[in-house]
Design a protein around this motif. Structure first.
Motif, PDB file in Angstrom:
ATOM      1  N   GLY A  56      40.812  10.083  38.145  1.00 31.09           N
ATOM      2  CA  GLY A  56      41.560  10.907  37.203  1.00 31.09           C
ATOM      3  C   GLY A  56      42.796  11.509  37.852  1.00 31.09           C
ATOM      4  N   THR A  57      42.992  12.798  37.645  1.00 28.76           N
ATOM      5  CA  THR A  57      44.136  13.491  38.239  1.00 28.76           C
ATOM      6  C   THR A  57      43.839  14.010  39.646  1.00 28.76           C
ATOM      7  OG1 THR A  57      43.489  15.615  37.266  1.00 28.76           O
ATOM      8  CG2 THR A  57      44.958  14.213  35.967  1.00 28.76           C
ATOM      9  N   GLY A  58      42.652  13.706  40.152  1.00 25.93           N
ATOM     10  CA  GLY A  58      42.308  14.108  41.513  1.00 25.93           C
ATOM     11  C   GLY A  58      41.602  15.439  41.632  1.00 25.93           C
ATOM     12  N   LYS A  59      40.877  15.832  40.598  1.00 29.90           N
ATOM     13  CA  LYS A  59      40.215  17.137  40.627  1.00 29.90           C
ATOM     14  C   LYS A  59      39.184  17.266  41.744  1.00 29.90           C
ATOM     15  CE  LYS A  59      40.691  18.162  35.699  1.00 29.90           C
ATOM     16  NZ  LYS A  59      39.973  18.424  34.430  1.00 29.90           N
ATOM     17  N   ASN A  60      38.620  16.147  42.192  1.00 32.77           N
ATOM     18  CA  ASN A  60      37.618  16.208  43.256  1.00 32.77           C
ATOM     19  C   ASN A  60      38.222  16.291  44.656  1.00 32.77           C
ATOM     20  OD1 ASN A  60      35.148  16.088  41.771  1.00 32.77           O
ATOM     21  ND2 ASN A  60      35.462  13.906  41.433  1.00 32.77           N
ATOM     22  N   MET A  61      39.497  16.026  44.778  1.00 29.20           N
ATOM     23  CA  MET A  61      40.099  15.896  46.106  1.00 29.20           C
ATOM     24  C   MET A  61      39.912  17.118  47.015  1.00 29.20           C
ATOM     25  SD  MET A  61      43.593  13.786  45.327  1.00 29.20           S
ATOM     26  CE  MET A  61      43.509  12.084  44.762  1.00 29.20           C
ATOM     27  N   GLU A  77      47.159   4.358  34.771  1.00 25.33           N
ATOM     28  CA  GLU A  77      48.278   4.487  35.686  1.00 25.33           C
ATOM     29  C   GLU A  77      48.830   5.910  35.698  1.00 25.33           C
ATOM     30  OE1 GLU A  77      48.045   2.356  33.162  1.00 25.33           O
ATOM     31  OE2 GLU A  77      48.462   0.289  33.823  1.00 25.33           O
ATOM     32  N   GLU A  78      48.847   6.560  34.527  1.00 25.33           N
ATOM     33  CA  GLU A  78      49.377   7.920  34.457  1.00 25.33           C
ATOM     34  C   GLU A  78      48.469   8.922  35.144  1.00 25.33           C
ATOM     35  OE1 GLU A  78      52.362   9.091  33.356  1.00 25.33           O
ATOM     36  OE2 GLU A  78      52.818   6.955  33.383  1.00 25.33           O
ATOM     37  N   MET A  79      47.169   8.743  35.031  1.00 26.38           N
ATOM     38  CA  MET A  79      46.239   9.602  35.770  1.00 26.38           C
ATOM     39  C   MET A  79      46.449   9.419  37.278  1.00 26.38           C
ATOM     40  SD  MET A  79      44.214  11.491  33.879  1.00 26.38           S
ATOM     41  CE  MET A  79      43.236  11.612  32.383  1.00 26.38           C
ATOM     42  N   LEU A  80      46.595   8.178  37.702  1.00 24.28           N
ATOM     43  CA  LEU A  80      46.785   7.902  39.129  1.00 24.28           C
ATOM     44  C   LEU A  80      48.084   8.504  39.655  1.00 24.28           C
ATOM     45  CD1 LEU A  80      45.552   4.224  39.509  1.00 24.28           C
ATOM     46  CD2 LEU A  80      44.666   6.209  40.739  1.00 24.28           C
ATOM     47  N   ARG A  81      49.119   8.499  38.834  1.00 21.62           N
ATOM     48  CA  ARG A  81      50.385   9.095  39.281  1.00 21.62           C
ATOM     49  C   ARG A  81      50.194  10.564  39.625  1.00 21.62           C
ATOM     50  NH1 ARG A  81      55.028  11.275  36.933  1.00 21.62           N
ATOM     51  NH2 ARG A  81      54.185  11.128  34.812  1.00 21.62           N
ATOM     52  N   ARG A  82      49.424  11.263  38.841  1.00 22.98           N
ATOM     53  CA  ARG A  82      49.135  12.671  39.124  1.00 22.98           C
ATOM     54  C   ARG A  82      48.188  12.820  40.316  1.00 22.98           C
ATOM     55  NH1 ARG A  82      51.004  11.909  34.383  1.00 22.98           N
ATOM     56  NH2 ARG A  82      52.086  13.560  33.237  1.00 22.98           N
ATOM     57  N   ALA A  83      47.245  11.897  40.440  1.00 22.40           N
ATOM     58  CA  ALA A  83      46.327  11.938  41.585  1.00 22.40           C
ATOM     59  C   ALA A  83      47.079  11.734  42.900  1.00 22.40           C
ATOM     60  CB  ALA A  83      45.246  10.869  41.426  1.00 22.40           C
TER      61      ALA A  83
END
Length: 219
Positions: A56-61, A77-83
């Motif tokens: 997703g947007t990287g909430k677990n990072m 692709e859009e989720m990955l751009r934010r991640a």
């Protein structure tokens, strides 16, 4: 990433469309409930090579263990751009790729652990995706899934069934799946299911139950 079934293309389109406001729309429930569950999820992840399905947007990072080498994928692709932006902000040296959970581009027996949070509610063919998780996991690898499932309460479960078509069209996520059963059907060995909230949010602990190949497993 092109291709996929009509349902997969629709899911990608929904998450691309929703990516811009995704974190904002989930901000309240994230702070109230999910944040602490994410911390619990990653606190039991071993070191070694770890796959996060549906980053997703990287909430677990922020919760990635320092001893783990994390590879993360997402359909959108859009989720990955934010991640990617979040990974850069956190200084995380990691690999991110656009990939369909139903057809993972990894060879068999690659990962020491696989993690997903609120993902297999939106994978069109959840069992197929979970079988891919099993395939790319090393024998005995830990698989941890933070999920929401259909309530066991008859009335609440019925309401979730009735609301599900609208939720799928709006957000892409099925709210009435029995993910515990899907994990078992996939061939993964369910070891523990912890109820985190109201019988709806659960933490599933499973293992890749396949013949041991002689390689040492990271714990």
């Amino acid at each position: 990433m092109a291709g996929g079934t009509r349902e997969t293309k629709a899911a990608r389109s929904r998450y691309n469309r929703n990516a811009r406001l995704y974190d904002l729309s989930e901000g309240f429930v994230e702070k109230l409930l999910f944040r602490r569950h994410r911390a619990r999820l990653w606190s039991v992840i071993p070191g070694g090579c770890v796959l996060e399905v549906g980053v997703g947007t990287g909430k677990n990072m922020p919760y990635y263990p320092s001893q783990a080498d994390v590879v993360a994928i997402d359909l959108s692709e859009e989720m990955l751009r934010r991640a990617r932006k979040r990974a850069q902000a956190l200084g995380l040296p990691m690999s991110l790729a656009c990939m369909d959970a139903q057809s993972l581009a990894f060879v068999d027996d690659t990962f020491d652990a696989v993690v997903a949070s609120f993902v297999f509610c939106s994978v069109p063919d959840a069992v197929r995706g979970l079988r891919e998780v099993l395939r790319v996991s090393k024998p005995g690898a830990k698989v941890l899934l933070l999920v929401h499932v259909r309530s066991g309460n008859p009335l609440v479960g019925l309401l979730m069934d009735l609301a599900n078509p609208l939720m799928v069209r709006m957000a892409g996520a099925n709210i009435n799946r029995d993910t515990v059963a899907n994990v078992a059907i996939s061939g993964l060995k369910v070891e523990d299911v912890a109820d985190l909230w109201a019988g709806i949010v659960k933490l599933i602990s499973a293992r890749a139950d396949k013949p041991f190949d002689g390689r040492p497993q990271v714990e």
